[in-house]
Design an enzyme around this catalytic site. Structure first.
Site, mmCIF file in Angstrom:
data_model
loop_
_atom_site.group_PDB
_atom_site.id
_atom_site.type_symbol
_atom_site.label_atom_id
_atom_site.label_comp_id
_atom_site.label_asym_id
_atom_site.label_seq_id
_atom_site.Cartn_x
_atom_site.Cartn_y
_atom_site.Cartn_z
ATOM 1 N N GLU A 174 -9.566 6.129 7.246
ATOM 2 C CA GLU A 174 -8.123 6.319 7.066
ATOM 3 C C GLU A 174 -7.719 7.563 6.277
ATOM 4 O OE1 GLU A 174 -6.333 1.848 7.103
ATOM 5 O OE2 GLU A 174 -7.452 2.438 5.331
ATOM 6 N N ARG B 279 0.831 -1.201 0.000
ATOM 7 C CA ARG B 279 0.000 0.000 0.000
ATOM 8 C C ARG B 279 0.871 1.257 0.000
ATOM 9 N NH1 ARG B 279 -5.642 1.407 1.117
ATOM 10 N NH2 ARG B 279 -6.128 -0.802 0.965
#
Length: 788
Positions: A734, A329
Site C-alpha cells: 500500500e 486510518r
C-alpha cells in the site's frame, strides 16, 4: 575433517554464503501467468451438472418494492430456479463489522441502483444473465442521497462521527501570522481487478459446502456462508489458489457472491458458479471512498504550520462495510510525514444511496494524507517558497517533534535522508530552474514539478487481526509443502513465503511448493490486506520451518555427530546438513528422520507485538512500524485542451531489507501507476438518478502502458527495518500508492504557472482534462481580477 567435507565446509564459513532472501527471484507462478496455464477460479474444470447463476439488480437508488413478478424469468428456456431473500435459511447479511445493514438479497427495500434482489440459476451463464433482466418490479421511490456533501447536510451517517485532536488548533490558527481556509474534493476509484468477482460452490456430503472463491479473506467468506446457510463454520471450506488482482475489492465484497453461489448450490444440491460480467460487477460492488474536505490552517512566514483543522466527509454508500476502519486510518494518516503541533481532525462517514464503498489499496491512508499535502501545497505558494522547502520545514524530527496526533512515537524516521537522496538523484533544483524558464517562454504549454513524501503505518488498525498461521510439511524425498493463511493476488506473497522457508531450512527454492489458501488447513485467518501479507505469513512460516530445523538438528546431531556435535552446531545450507565433519544431503537426513519416527511437519504462528489501540479515544500504537518514500514528478499540460502528460517520475521507496527486490520494485511501479490513475483519469460518475454511468472499460479510464512516464525511475532506499519484521523487510503493497501525489501536485504546479504562481489553483482530484481546464480558467480569472 574428511577431505570430501572440507571444501564445502570452507565455503560455509561466510554467514552470507547461503541465502534465499534479500535476492531477486521471479514470481513463483510467472511461467504459468505468461503461458496462460495459471488456474484462476473460472479456470477450474466444472463438475458434471454444474449450473450458472446471475443476479437480478435494482433499477432504483432508494425505493420500496411494491410488487415483483418473476414469471418471465421462469419462462426463459434453460432457467432452473430462482431464489429471493425468503429462501435464505440462515442470516441475510454480509456486513463484515456492522451486522444487519448489508443484506445478501434486498428484502422489500432497495438502497442503490445495482443492489441484488434475486438469484437466477440456469444451464448457462448467458441464459441466467438474460433471464435476470426479465423481472417486472414495481417500486415506490423514496428520496435518495447521492453525495458525501448531501449526506453531511442531512446528518445521515453509517457510523457515529469521529474526532482526533491534539492541543488547541483553533487558538493557534487565530494567533498565526497567516491563515487560510478552503475545501477540496477527492474522487473514489474502482478496483478494476483483471479477474472479476467469482465463486464456484460445490455441495459436499453431510451438509458440507466447498466454495472456490476469488477472495482476499477466506475466513470471512467461511463465516458469511456458514451464517447464510445456518450451519457451523466447519461445514464450509473456502479455497483460493490465486486471484487476478484484488486491491481490497475482494476483502469483504466477495462475500455476496460466495453466499449467493453457496445458497443456490445448497438448495439445488449441485455445483453452481456465479461470475458476474464486468458491468454487473462494477454496478454491484463498492469502490474507494471519495472524500470532501474543509480545512483551516495557520502558519508563519516560512510556512511552518502552527495549527490546522480538517473536516473529512466520506461517501460510504448504503451500508457500513469497512467504512469505519477506513475513516480511522484516514484520520491517522492526515499527518503523513509532518509534525502538526496543534491539530483537529473530524471524520464523518456519510450514508448515501450508492454502492457500499469498501477497502482499496491504502485503506483510507491515501485520503487522509492527500488533505495535508493539499494544505502544504497551498501554504508554500502563499508564502512564495518552493514547496519542497516548506515540506522539509514541517517534517517529523528524529528525537523531538516526533509524536503523532494519535500518540505513537515515530521511532524509525528516515524521511530526511530519503528526501536528501531523492533531491540529489532527481536533480530537483536544476530541473526546477529549467521548468521556470520553459514556462516563461511558453504561453500554451506549462510544465510543473513536485516532490512529495510518504510516511505510512503498517498493521491492521484492529489489533486482533495482526496474527497468522502456517503449516510446513517435509516429505521423505526432501520436497516441502507450505500452506499459510495469506492469499496470492499477483503481489508475490507465495514467492516471498517460499523464500523464507527455503532460507530457514537451507534448501533450494525449487524444493518448495506453496498450496492454495484453504480454511480447512489454516483456521481463523486474517484478510490479506493492510500490506501485512508478508509480515504476518512470512513470520508464521518461518516459525514452522524453524521448529522443523531445530527438530532435525537434534536428530542429526545424534545420528551423524556421534555424540561429539551439539544440535546448535548443526548447519543447514545448499541442500545439505553439516554435522561436524560430516556433510549429509538434505533428503538423506529427511529419509533417516522418517525411519526414526521424527515429526516432519509443523505448524507456525505469529502475532505482531507492541500494538494497542483505544478506538473510543483514537489513541495508542496502531502501527508496528512506518514505511517511508518520496517521489518527484514532472508534467506538462496544454492550457487550451486540459491534456496532461507525465514526462518523468523518480520514486525512492523504503521497503527495509527487501525480501525480493525485483518483486518490490514491481509493486512500487504498479502502485505508482495505479495511484496516478486515481488522481488523474479514473473518474466515477453517477447521474442524477443515482446510476453509476462509469461501469465499463469504455467509460471508466484506467491508465494504460501509454500513460506510463517515458522516463520512469524507481529505486529502493537502502535501509533495514528497526523492528523485528521478517528478515527486517518492510511492507510494499500500500505505501507506494501515495507516491503519485507528486503527479497531482505537479499538475497543480503547472496550472499555477498560468498565473505566475500567485494563485492557489482550485484543482480537484481526479485532475481530468475537464478539471484542469476549469482550474486554468479560475487562475486566469483570479489573476486578471483587480487586487484590492
Amino acid at each position: 575433517m574428511n577431505q570430501q567435507a572440507e571444501p564445502f565446509l570452507k565455503n560455509l564459513q561466510d554467514p552470507d554464503d547461503f541465502t534465499q532472501v534479500h535476492i531477486s527471484r521471479p514470481h513463483e507462478s510467472a511461467h504459468l501467468h505468461v503461458s496462460g496455464r495459471a488456474t484462476y477460479t473460472d479456470d477450474i474444470p466444472t463438475l458434471a451438472g454444474t449450473l450458472h447463476a446471475a443476479l437480478g439488480l435494482s433499477s432504483k437508488a432508494h425505493a420500496k418494492i411494491v410488487s415483483i413478478s418473476l414469471d418471465k424469468v421462469r419462462a426463459t428456456p434453460g432457467v432452473v430456479a430462482i431464489f429471493t431473500a425468503d429462501d435464505i435459511p440462515g442470516v441475510n447479511d454480509v456486513g463484515p463489522i456492522i451486522h444487519g445493514d448489508d443484506p445478501i438479497l434486498a428484502d422489500g427495500l432497495v438502497q442503490y441502483i445495482g443492489q441484488p434482489i434475486f438469484i437466477v440459476v440456469a444451464t448457462s451463464h448467458e441464459t441466467a444473465r438474460l433471464a435476470a433482466r426479465r423481472a417486472e418490479i414495481v417500486y415506490e421511490e423514496l428520496p435518495a442521497i447521492l453525495t458525501a456533501q448531501q449526506a453531511r447536510a442531512a446528518n445521515q451517517h453509517v457510523l457515529p462521527p469521529m474526532k482526533l485532536a491534539r492541543g488547541e488548533a483553533g487558538t493557534k490558527i487565530a494567533r498565526a501570522a497567516h491563515r487560510e481556509a478552503g475545501e477540496m474534493l477527492l474522487g473514489g476509484q474502482e478496483q478494476f481487478y483483471l479477474e472479476g468477482q467469482i465463486s464456484y460452490a460445490v455441495p459436499k456430503d453431510d451438509d458440507g459446502m466447498h466454495v472456490y472463491c476469488s477472495t482476499q479473506h477466506p475466513t470471512e467468506m467461511q463465516h458469511l456462508v456458514a451464517h447464510a446457510l445456518g450451519v457451523a463454520s466447519h461445514n464450509v471450506l473456502i479455497e483460493c489458489r490465486r486471484m487476478g488482482g484484488g486491491f481490497g475489492g475482494k476483502e469483504s465484497q466477495s462475500g455476496l457472491f460466495a453466499c449467493c453461489a453457496a445458497l443456490a448450490a445448497w438448495k439445488l444440491l449441485c455445483p453452481v458458479k456465479l461470475r458476474p460480467d464486468r458491468d454487473d460487477d462494477m454496478m454491484v460492488t463498492g469502490k474507494r471512498h471519495d472524500f470532501h474536505y474543509t480545512y483551516e490552517v495557520g502558519y508563519d512566514d516560512k510556512g511552518v504550520i502552527d495549527g490546522v483543522t480538517v473536516d473529512m466527509t466520506s461517501r460510504c454508500g448504503f451500508s457500513a462495510d469497512l467504512s469505519g476502519p477506513v475513516m480511522t486510518r484516514a484520520l491517522c494518516h492526515f499527518d503523513n510525514a509532518y509534525w502538526l503541533p496543534d491539530v483537529t481532525i473530524d471524520g464523518f462517514c456519510g450514508k448515501t444511496n450508492t454502492q457500499s464503498n469498501t477497502a482499496f489499496r491504502g485503506f483510507g491512508g491515501p485520503q487522509g494524507a492527500f488533505a495535508i499535502e493539499y494544505i502544504m501545497d497551498n501554504v508554500a505558494r502563499s508564502v512564495g517558497e518552493d514547496s519542497l522547502d516548506v515540506r522539509r520545514r514541517n517534517l517529523y524530527g528524529k528525537t523531538e517533534r516526533n509524536q503523532t496526533p494519535y500518540g505513537q512515537i515515530v521511532e524509525d524516521n528516515v524521511i530526511h535522508e530519503l528526501i536528501d537522496e531523492l533531491e540529489a538523484t532527481s536533480e530537483y533544483r536544476a530541473r526546477r530552474a529549467a521548468i521556470n524558464e520553459f514556462n516563461a517562454n511558453n504561453a500554451i504549454l506549462k510544465k510543473g514539478m513536485a516532490l512529495t513524501p510518504v510516511k505510512f503505518g503498517i498493521a491492521f488498525n484492529v489489533t486482533h487481526f495482526n496474527q497468522a498461521g502456517a503449516l510446513v510439511h517435509i516429505y521423505t524425498d526432501g520436497s516441502v509443502l507450505v500452506n499459510h493463511g495469506g492469499t496470492e493476488m499477483g503481489q508475490g506473497l507465495n514467492t516471498k513465503v517460499a523464500q523464507v522457508v527455503a532460507h530457514e531450512l537451507g534448501i533450494g527454492f525449487n524444493r518448495i511448493r506453496v498450496t492454495a489458501t484453504d480454511t480447512s488447513k489454516i483456521a481463523n485467518t486474517s484478510a490479506t490486506a493492510a500490506s501485512t501479507g508478508s509480515d504476518l505469513n512470512g513470520k508464521a512460516a518461518q516459525d514452522a520451518a524453524r521448529q522443523l530445523r531445530e527438530r532435525l538438528s537434534a536428530f542429526a546431531a545424534e545420528r551423524f555427530g556421534a555424540g561429539q556435535v551439539s544440535a546448535s552446531e548443526v548447519r543447514f545450507a545448499h541442500d545439505r546438513v553439516v554435522v561436524g565433519d560430516s556433510v549429509v544431503p538434505f533428503e538423506e537426513v529427511i529419509a533417516k528422520a522418517y525411519l526414526a519416527r521424527i515429526q516432519l511437519w509443523s505448524d507456525g504462528f505469529y502475532a505482531t507485538p507492541k500494538l494497542y489501540w483505544d478506538q473510543s479515544k483514537l489513541q495508542g500504537r496502531p502501527f508496528y512500524y512506518y514505511s517511508y518514500g518520496a517521489a518527484v514528478s514532472e508534467v506538462v499540460i496544454d492550457t487550451l485542451t486540459g491534456e496532461m502528460r507525465v514526462l518523468r517520475a523518480d520514486a525512492l521507496h523504503d521497503v527495509g531489507a527487501s525480501l525480493n527486490p525485483a518483486l518490490d520494485v514491481g509493486q512500487v511501479e504498479g502502485a505508482f501507476i495505479q495511484g496516478m490513475g486515481w488522481l488523474t483519469t479514473e473518474e466515477l460518475w453517477w447521474n442524477a438518478g443515482g446510476k453509476l454511468m462509469t461501469h465499463a472499460p469504455s467509460t471508466y479510464k484506467i491508465p494504460t502502458v501509454n500513460d506510463t512516464p517515458p522516463d520512469f525511475r524507481v529505486r529502493l532506499f537502502k535501509n533495514r527495518n528497526a523492528e523485528d519484521s521478517i528478515h527486517r523487510s518492510k511492507a510494499t503493497g500500500e505505501p507506494p500508492l501515495l507516491l503519485p501525489f507528486s503527479v497531482f501536485f505537479a499538475v497543480r504546479d503547472a496550472v499555477s504557472a498560468v498565473g505566475g504562481h500567485k494563485v492557489n489553483p482550485p484543482l480537484n482530484a481526479p485532475a481530468t482534462s475537464e478539471e484542469i481546464l476549469k482550474a486554468v480558467g479560475a487562475v486566469r480569472a483570479a489573476t486578471a481580477a483587480p487586487r484590492r
